[in-house]
Design a protein around this motif. Structure first.
Motif, mmCIF file in Angstrom:
data_model
loop_
_atom_site.group_PDB
_atom_site.id
_atom_site.type_symbol
_atom_site.label_atom_id
_atom_site.label_comp_id
_atom_site.label_asym_id
_atom_site.label_seq_id
_atom_site.Cartn_x
_atom_site.Cartn_y
_atom_site.Cartn_z
ATOM 1 N N LEU A 14 0.930 -1.082 -0.062
ATOM 2 C CA LEU A 14 0.018 0.051 -0.089
ATOM 3 C C LEU A 14 0.790 1.201 0.041
ATOM 4 O O LEU A 14 1.622 1.530 0.837
ATOM 5 N N ALA A 16 -0.188 4.522 -1.554
ATOM 6 C CA ALA A 16 -0.901 5.586 -2.072
ATOM 7 C C ALA A 16 -1.212 6.900 -1.424
ATOM 8 O O ALA A 16 -1.456 7.894 -2.068
ATOM 9 N N VAL A 56 -0.241 -0.345 -4.668
ATOM 10 C CA VAL A 56 -1.184 0.296 -4.847
ATOM 11 C C VAL A 56 -0.903 1.868 -4.783
ATOM 12 O O VAL A 56 -0.194 2.028 -3.731
ATOM 13 N N ASN A 78 -5.440 3.660 -7.267
ATOM 14 C CA ASN A 78 -6.479 3.815 -6.380
ATOM 15 C C ASN A 78 -7.220 5.313 -6.504
ATOM 16 O O ASN A 78 -6.355 6.278 -6.021
ATOM 17 N N TRP A 81 -7.834 7.196 -3.246
ATOM 18 C CA TRP A 81 -6.816 7.213 -2.202
ATOM 19 C C TRP A 81 -6.886 8.458 -1.065
ATOM 20 O O TRP A 81 -6.496 8.071 -0.156
ATOM 21 N N SER A 88 -7.455 1.992 -0.505
ATOM 22 C CA SER A 88 -6.198 1.321 -0.926
ATOM 23 C C SER A 88 -6.234 -0.421 -0.849
ATOM 24 O O SER A 88 -6.107 -0.969 -1.739
#
Length: 200
Positions: A14, A16, A56, A78, A81, A88
């Motif tokens: 993750l 983002a 992401v 995403n 976000w 995300s």
């Protein structure tokens, strides 16, 4: 890669966030060891043995694509976000649907103190799609976490704002296998200007 050949566990990074408390500098682009932090974080997952890694992206996604070498990763954008980590996580889990993955090992871009050793320990605890595994630091649950595919729908349904999977994990805490990683990793976050001292 056909479904039969697909590795059972995919890495899900993750990355983002917009770095609101860092003056709007996306964490993915923070420099660490001469490269963007997202590149380092993806490399940690690879080194730990994850051959499929989904990343992401959100804030300044085009700049991240341009500046970070993530050619062997699946990049997932995403658009929501700014709604927080929950969106995300949902986007990342959605991107794994149909890949043959039976579990997702989730890590956060802003925890460079967590290296391949901790990720490998959590990965080694995977059994099947019902697995629910979390790294622990002196017994306290932290990242990375591994979600078997049987849990994805429930996590997606409860992942809102910046909560991520917290509500789901709280509800299922009796099923979580904790893997102690405090001897090989430090779970600090890069959230504020002061935290930038952790970067090299």
């Amino acid at each position: 890669m056909t479904e039969k050949q697909a590795p059972p566990v995919a890495g899900l990074l993750l990355a983002a966030g917009g770095g609101r408390r860092l003056g709007g500098r996306p964490k993915a682009l923070l420099p660490h060891r001469g490269r963007p932090l997202v590149e380092h974080a993806a490399g940690v997952l690879r080194t730990a043995g994850l051959t499929r890694v989904h990343v992401v992206l959100g804030a300044r996604a085009a700049a991240v694509r341009e500046q970070a070498e993530l050619g062997d990763c699946v990049l997932v954008e995403n658009p929501d976000w700014a709604d927080g980590m929950g969106s995300s996580l949902r986007a990342g889990l959605d991107s794994l649907a149909g890949t043959g993955a039976r579990a997702a090992l989730v890590s956060l871009v802003d925890q460079p103190g967590i290296g391949p050793e901790a990720v490998a320990r959590v990965l080694a605890a995977y059994e099947d799609e019902t697995s629910l595994v979390s790294a622990a630091y002196d017994g306290v649950r932290g990242h990375p976490v591994l979600f078997g595919a049987a849990h994805w729908a429930g996590i997606a349904a409860t992942a809102t704002g910046d909560q991520g999977a917290r509500a789901y994990l709280k509800e299922h805490r009796g099923s979580i296998r904790l893997v102690e990683c405090g001897d090989v990793a430090q779970p600090y976050d890069i959230d504020t200007e002061a935290d930038l001292s952790h970067l090299e």
